[in-house]
Scaffold this motif. Structure first.
Motif, PDB file in Angstrom:
ATOM      1  N   LEU A   1     -54.245  15.357  27.890  1.00 31.28           N
ATOM      2  CA  LEU A   1     -54.391  16.890  28.088  1.00 31.28           C
ATOM      3  C   LEU A   1     -55.352  17.647  28.541  1.00 31.28           C
ATOM      4  CD1 LEU A   1     -52.301  18.124  24.627  1.00 31.28           C
ATOM      5  CD2 LEU A   1     -51.534  18.312  26.949  1.00 31.28           C
ATOM      6  N   ALA A   2     -56.580  16.989  28.241  1.00 30.52           N
ATOM      7  CA  ALA A   2     -57.921  17.633  28.719  1.00 30.52           C
ATOM      8  C   ALA A   2     -58.085  17.174  30.211  1.00 30.52           C
ATOM      9  CB  ALA A   2     -59.114  16.906  28.015  1.00 30.52           C
ATOM     10  N   LYS A   3     -57.563  16.333  30.645  1.00 32.57           N
ATOM     11  CA  LYS A   3     -57.558  15.889  32.139  1.00 32.57           C
ATOM     12  C   LYS A   3     -56.500  16.392  33.199  1.00 32.57           C
ATOM     13  CE  LYS A   3     -60.058  11.345  31.393  1.00 32.57           C
ATOM     14  NZ  LYS A   3     -60.174   9.964  31.450  1.00 32.57           N
ATOM     15  N   HIS A   4     -55.554  16.688  32.522  1.00 31.17           N
ATOM     16  CA  HIS A   4     -54.376  17.054  33.663  1.00 31.17           C
ATOM     17  C   HIS A   4     -53.608  18.582  33.009  1.00 31.17           C
ATOM     18  CE1 HIS A   4     -54.387  13.084  34.967  1.00 31.17           C
ATOM     19  NE2 HIS A   4     -54.346  12.560  33.562  1.00 31.17           N
ATOM     20  N   ALA A   5     -54.418  19.207  31.999  1.00 32.35           N
ATOM     21  CA  ALA A   5     -53.774  20.455  31.706  1.00 32.35           C
ATOM     22  C   ALA A   5     -53.873  21.618  32.640  1.00 32.35           C
ATOM     23  CB  ALA A   5     -54.446  20.952  30.333  1.00 32.35           C
ATOM     24  N   SER A   6     -52.977  22.418  32.503  1.00 33.95           N
ATOM     25  CA  SER A   6     -52.946  23.383  33.355  1.00 33.95           C
ATOM     26  C   SER A   6     -53.541  24.660  32.886  1.00 33.95           C
ATOM     27  CB  SER A   6     -51.315  24.159  33.654  1.00 33.95           C
ATOM     28  OG  SER A   6     -50.702  24.290  32.543  1.00 33.95           O
ATOM     29  N   VAL A   7     -53.577  25.779  33.485  1.00 34.31           N
ATOM     30  CA  VAL A   7     -54.703  26.842  32.869  1.00 34.31           C
ATOM     31  C   VAL A   7     -53.784  27.426  31.956  1.00 34.31           C
ATOM     32  CG1 VAL A   7     -55.199  29.263  33.253  1.00 34.31           C
ATOM     33  CG2 VAL A   7     -55.226  27.645  35.303  1.00 34.31           C
ATOM     34  N   GLU A   8     -52.290  27.336  31.746  1.00 34.60           N
ATOM     35  CA  GLU A   8     -51.675  28.058  30.647  1.00 34.60           C
ATOM     36  C   GLU A   8     -51.792  26.867  29.374  1.00 34.60           C
ATOM     37  OE1 GLU A   8     -50.567  27.568  33.573  1.00 34.60           O
ATOM     38  OE2 GLU A   8     -49.982  29.803  34.099  1.00 34.60           O
ATOM     39  N   GLU A   9     -51.722  25.723  29.682  1.00 32.56           N
ATOM     40  CA  GLU A   9     -52.084  24.739  28.713  1.00 32.56           C
ATOM     41  C   GLU A   9     -53.562  24.728  28.029  1.00 32.56           C
ATOM     42  OE1 GLU A   9     -48.957  20.981  29.795  1.00 32.56           O
ATOM     43  OE2 GLU A   9     -51.066  21.261  30.824  1.00 32.56           O
ATOM     44  N   MET A  10     -54.439  25.150  28.783  1.00 35.81           N
ATOM     45  CA  MET A  10     -55.835  25.077  28.443  1.00 35.81           C
ATOM     46  C   MET A  10     -55.900  26.304  27.586  1.00 35.81           C
ATOM     47  SD  MET A  10     -58.352  23.824  31.177  1.00 35.81           S
ATOM     48  CE  MET A  10     -58.213  24.748  32.622  1.00 35.81           C
ATOM     49  N   GLN A  11     -55.015  27.487  27.876  1.00 37.60           N
ATOM     50  CA  GLN A  11     -55.187  28.665  26.939  1.00 37.60           C
ATOM     51  C   GLN A  11     -54.727  28.470  25.715  1.00 37.60           C
ATOM     52  OE1 GLN A  11     -56.489  31.629  27.729  1.00 37.60           O
ATOM     53  NE2 GLN A  11     -55.269  32.880  26.248  1.00 37.60           N
ATOM     54  N   VAL A  12     -53.697  27.486  25.588  1.00 34.09           N
ATOM     55  CA  VAL A  12     -52.974  27.351  24.490  1.00 34.09           C
ATOM     56  C   VAL A  12     -53.934  26.559  23.462  1.00 34.09           C
ATOM     57  CG1 VAL A  12     -51.216  25.975  23.273  1.00 34.09           C
ATOM     58  CG2 VAL A  12     -50.491  27.503  25.374  1.00 34.09           C
ATOM     59  N   MET A  13     -54.466  25.427  24.187  1.00 31.40           N
ATOM     60  CA  MET A  13     -55.510  24.633  23.438  1.00 31.40           C
ATOM     61  C   MET A  13     -56.841  25.365  22.972  1.00 31.40           C
ATOM     62  SD  MET A  13     -55.310  21.304  26.123  1.00 31.40           S
ATOM     63  CE  MET A  13     -56.333  20.371  25.337  1.00 31.40           C
ATOM     64  N   LEU A  14     -56.967  26.659  23.707  1.00 35.35           N
ATOM     65  CA  LEU A  14     -58.168  27.352  22.930  1.00 35.35           C
ATOM     66  C   LEU A  14     -57.723  28.076  22.121  1.00 35.35           C
ATOM     67  CD1 LEU A  14     -59.838  28.364  26.622  1.00 35.35           C
ATOM     68  CD2 LEU A  14     -61.089  27.328  24.745  1.00 35.35           C
ATOM     69  N   GLU A  15     -56.496  28.652  21.958  1.00 28.23           N
ATOM     70  CA  GLU A  15     -56.087  29.558  20.867  1.00 28.23           C
ATOM     71  C   GLU A  15     -55.810  28.706  19.663  1.00 28.23           C
ATOM     72  OE1 GLU A  15     -52.313  30.830  22.301  1.00 28.23           O
ATOM     73  OE2 GLU A  15     -53.220  32.508  23.938  1.00 28.23           O
ATOM     74  N   GLU A  16     -55.721  27.411  19.967  1.00 28.30           N
ATOM     75  CA  GLU A  16     -55.629  26.438  18.776  1.00 28.30           C
ATOM     76  C   GLU A  16     -56.858  26.217  18.164  1.00 28.30           C
ATOM     77  OE1 GLU A  16     -51.749  23.648  19.837  1.00 28.30           O
ATOM     78  OE2 GLU A  16     -53.992  22.877  20.255  1.00 28.30           O
ATOM     79  N   VAL A  17     -57.941  26.016  19.134  1.00 27.13           N
ATOM     80  CA  VAL A  17     -59.331  25.967  18.507  1.00 27.13           C
ATOM     81  C   VAL A  17     -59.652  26.982  17.776  1.00 27.13           C
ATOM     82  CG1 VAL A  17     -61.736  25.679  19.205  1.00 27.13           C
ATOM     83  CG2 VAL A  17     -60.097  24.113  20.473  1.00 27.13           C
ATOM     84  N   TYR A  18     -59.582  28.166  18.343  1.00 26.19           N
ATOM     85  CA  TYR A  18     -59.991  29.311  17.802  1.00 26.19           C
ATOM     86  C   TYR A  18     -59.239  29.800  16.103  1.00 26.19           C
ATOM     87  CZ  TYR A  18     -60.600  34.396  16.912  1.00 26.19           C
ATOM     88  OH  TYR A  18     -60.490  35.584  16.375  1.00 26.19           O
ATOM     89  N   SER A  19     -57.961  29.249  16.484  1.00 25.06           N
ATOM     90  CA  SER A  19     -57.084  29.782  15.212  1.00 25.06           C
ATOM     91  C   SER A  19     -57.516  28.750  14.002  1.00 25.06           C
ATOM     92  CB  SER A  19     -55.597  29.319  15.223  1.00 25.06           C
ATOM     93  OG  SER A  19     -55.294  30.356  16.354  1.00 25.06           O
ATOM     94  N   MET A  20     -57.649  27.420  14.300  1.00 30.43           N
ATOM     95  CA  MET A  20     -57.991  26.502  13.349  1.00 30.43           C
ATOM     96  C   MET A  20     -59.515  26.615  12.819  1.00 30.43           C
ATOM     97  SD  MET A  20     -56.139  22.802  14.619  1.00 30.43           S
ATOM     98  CE  MET A  20     -56.908  22.858  16.249  1.00 30.43           C
TER      99      MET A  20
END
Length: 205
Positions: A60-79
């Motif tokens: 995910l980190a190497k091939h994530a799109s802008v939208e996927e990175m947004q979701v991953m950031l939201e996960e980091v913040y929420s958790m």
């Protein structure tokens, strides 16, 4: 089996044996763990679970799109918010607000501090965003939402990597700090019962 010129069939059979060796070794480890008892079985289970999460995160980190990175950031913040939320808190996901204490805990968990930025600098950066976000609002609060969190993290990226471009420093911070933290938080949240924080390793992404 087919052998290229100059290579004997014996050599090819040897190569084939080497190729199947890892699978045989894995099976033998599982058998040894089963024979050794519950503690050894749990150790093997921990390693499999951690490895599966790390492989997923690297991809995910190497091939994530802008939208996927947004979701991953939201996960980091929420958790990160839920990890240090006060007892009885009902907010979930992006409804969470991050206090300074929660942010400092996040900084520690992400291992962000180094010779370029210390805890007072993190506090100053947090308060800078808080004060900026409070302009024009009737009610002042010393907390940040997800958008404020992104602003703080971008400031941190600038302090840590001033020589890089804006995009370069942002991607470097995500890959070296936030995505590994995401791995650890997801592992802790989703790990089977009995698998604890001792397996929260920092993968390189």
């Amino acid at each position: 089996p087919f052998s290229p010129p100059g290579m004997s069939v014996k050599r090819s059979q040897s190569d084939l044996a080497m190729q199947v060796q890892p699978a045989e070794t894995a099976r033998s480890r599982a058998k040894k763990a089963a024979a050794a008892g519950p503690a050894a079985q749990k150790s093997v289970q921990k390693q499999k679970f951690a490895r599966r999460g790390t492989i997923e995160s690297k991809s995910l980190a190497k091939h994530a799109s802008v939208e996927e990175m947004q979701v991953m950031l939201e996960e980091v913040y929420s958790m990160a918010c839920e990890e240090d939320a006060p007892e009885g808190a009902t907010a979930t996901g992006l409804d969470n607000m991050m206090t300074l204490a929660m942010f400092i805990k996040f900084v520690s968990s992400a291992r962000l501090m180094d010779e370029h930025i210390d805890y007072p600098a993190f506090e100053l950066t947090f308060n800078k965003v808080v004060n900026s976000s409070a302009r024009g609002k009737k009610k002042f609060t010393k907390r940040i939402d997800f958008e404020g969190f992104i602003l703080v993290i971008r400031e941190v990226a600038f302090i840590k990597y001033p020589a890089l471009t804006e995009e370069g420093r942002w991607i470097k911070l995500l890959r070296e700090y936030l995505w590994p933290l995401r791995d650890r938080l997801k592992f802790k949240k989703n790990a089977p019962k009995g698998i604890g924080a001792d397996m929260m390793l920092k993968p390189s992404v």
